[in-house]
Design an enzyme around this catalytic site. Structure first.
Site, short mmCIF file in Angstrom:
data_model
loop_
_atom_site.label_atom_id
_atom_site.label_comp_id
_atom_site.label_asym_id
_atom_site.label_seq_id
_atom_site.Cartn_x
_atom_site.Cartn_y
_atom_site.Cartn_z
N LEU A 12 0.82 -1.20 0.00
CA LEU A 12 0.00 0.00 0.00
C LEU A 12 0.86 1.26 0.00
CD1 LEU A 12 -2.87 -0.82 2.54
CD2 LEU A 12 -2.84 -1.12 0.07
N SER A 138 -7.43 -0.78 9.45
CA SER A 138 -7.76 -2.04 8.81
C SER A 138 -9.20 -2.38 9.16
CB SER A 138 -6.83 -3.14 9.34
OG SER A 138 -7.29 -4.43 8.99
N TYR A 151 -2.83 -8.25 16.65
CA TYR A 151 -2.90 -7.36 15.48
C TYR A 151 -4.19 -6.56 15.51
CZ TYR A 151 -3.45 -5.84 10.64
OH TYR A 151 -3.66 -5.08 9.51
N LYS A 155 -4.78 -2.48 15.95
CA LYS A 155 -5.47 -1.69 14.93
C LYS A 155 -6.70 -0.99 15.49
CE LYS A 155 -2.93 -2.18 11.19
NZ LYS A 155 -2.37 -1.02 10.47
N THR A 186 -1.15 -7.59 -2.06
CA THR A 186 0.22 -7.09 -1.93
C THR A 186 1.13 -8.30 -1.83
OG1 THR A 186 0.02 -6.98 0.48
CG2 THR A 186 -0.54 -4.99 -0.76
#
Length: 233
Positions: A12, A138, A151, A155, A186
């Protein structure tokens, strides 16, 4: 016009760097991997020779290195038009069984990097009474999911930072946008076996960020929420 992007060597970050470069912005790029960052900077310089590009490798998960990058940017003597806090890392796992230290690592890379860098740069932006900060969150900032663990927690925290910053910066002429992106193709997805057509392209995210940055001073896109057409995986 000047655009600062962290986590800029691939994915990104690289897509957003290319989008702003194509529209004449000078770039100030950072990522942990010096080799990959230099490769990206060289590619963009060759493709867009009319812009200026500066890049430097720092591990923004380290508080002092995050501050050092901020001081370096200030030392370049530029006005900060766009700041994209994109540095991040994903370690899969569940709260009950992920490896010890996973939460500390995720918080350092996904939250503290943006927090410490932004704090260094804000006085410059406030003095100029302009600028636009994008915090790359996210879908995991909105919805917990199995194997998301630390994670997702980090976020959620980044989204909270972004919301607070938005309120604080209103009287200073500084825009803050929170980006909630779903699955995007990605390098991290390259070996997953997922059909690239099932998930979004990095260019989709870059396009939305750029468009949001081009509104009049009296308009702010507070949130950008993007998901694959068929929904989350």
């Amino acid at each position: 016009m000047n655009c600062i992007i962290t986590g800029a060597s691939k994915g990104l970050g690289k897509a957003m760097a290319e989008k702003f470069a194509a529209n004449g912005y000078d770039l100030y790029l950072c990522s942990r991997n010096e080799t990959a960052l230099q490769k990206t900077a060289d590619e963009l310089a060759a493709k867009y020779p009319g812009i200026g590009i500066k890049s430097r490798a720092f591990d923004l998960g380290d508080k002092e290195q995050a501050r050092q990058f901020g001081d370096l940017v200030l030392g370049w003597g530029i006005s900060i038009d766009i700041l994209i806090n994109n540095a991040g890392q994903f370690i899969p796992g569940n709260v009950y069984n992920e490896e010890d230290g996973a939460l500390e690592k995720m918080m350092a890379v996904n939250l503290y990097s943006a927090y410490h860098l932004t704090r260094v740069l804000l006085p410059n932006m406030m003095a100029h009474k302009k600028g636009h900060i994008f915090n790359v969150c996210s879908i995991a900032s909105l919805q917990a999911y199995p194997n998301g663990g630390a994670y997702s927690i980090s976020k959620f925290a980044l989204a909270g930072f972004s919301k607070n910053l938005r309120e604080e910066m209103k009287p200073h002429g500084i825009k803050v946008t929170t980006l909630y992106a779903g699955a995007t193709f990605t390098d991290s997805w390259a070996g997953s076996g997922i059909d690239p057509h099932r998930i979004m392209e990095a260019g989709d995210i870059a396009e939305m960020v750029y468009v949001a940055s081009r509104l009049s001073p009296q308009a702010t896109v507070e949130d950008i929420l993007l998901r694959p057409q068929l929904g989350d995986l």
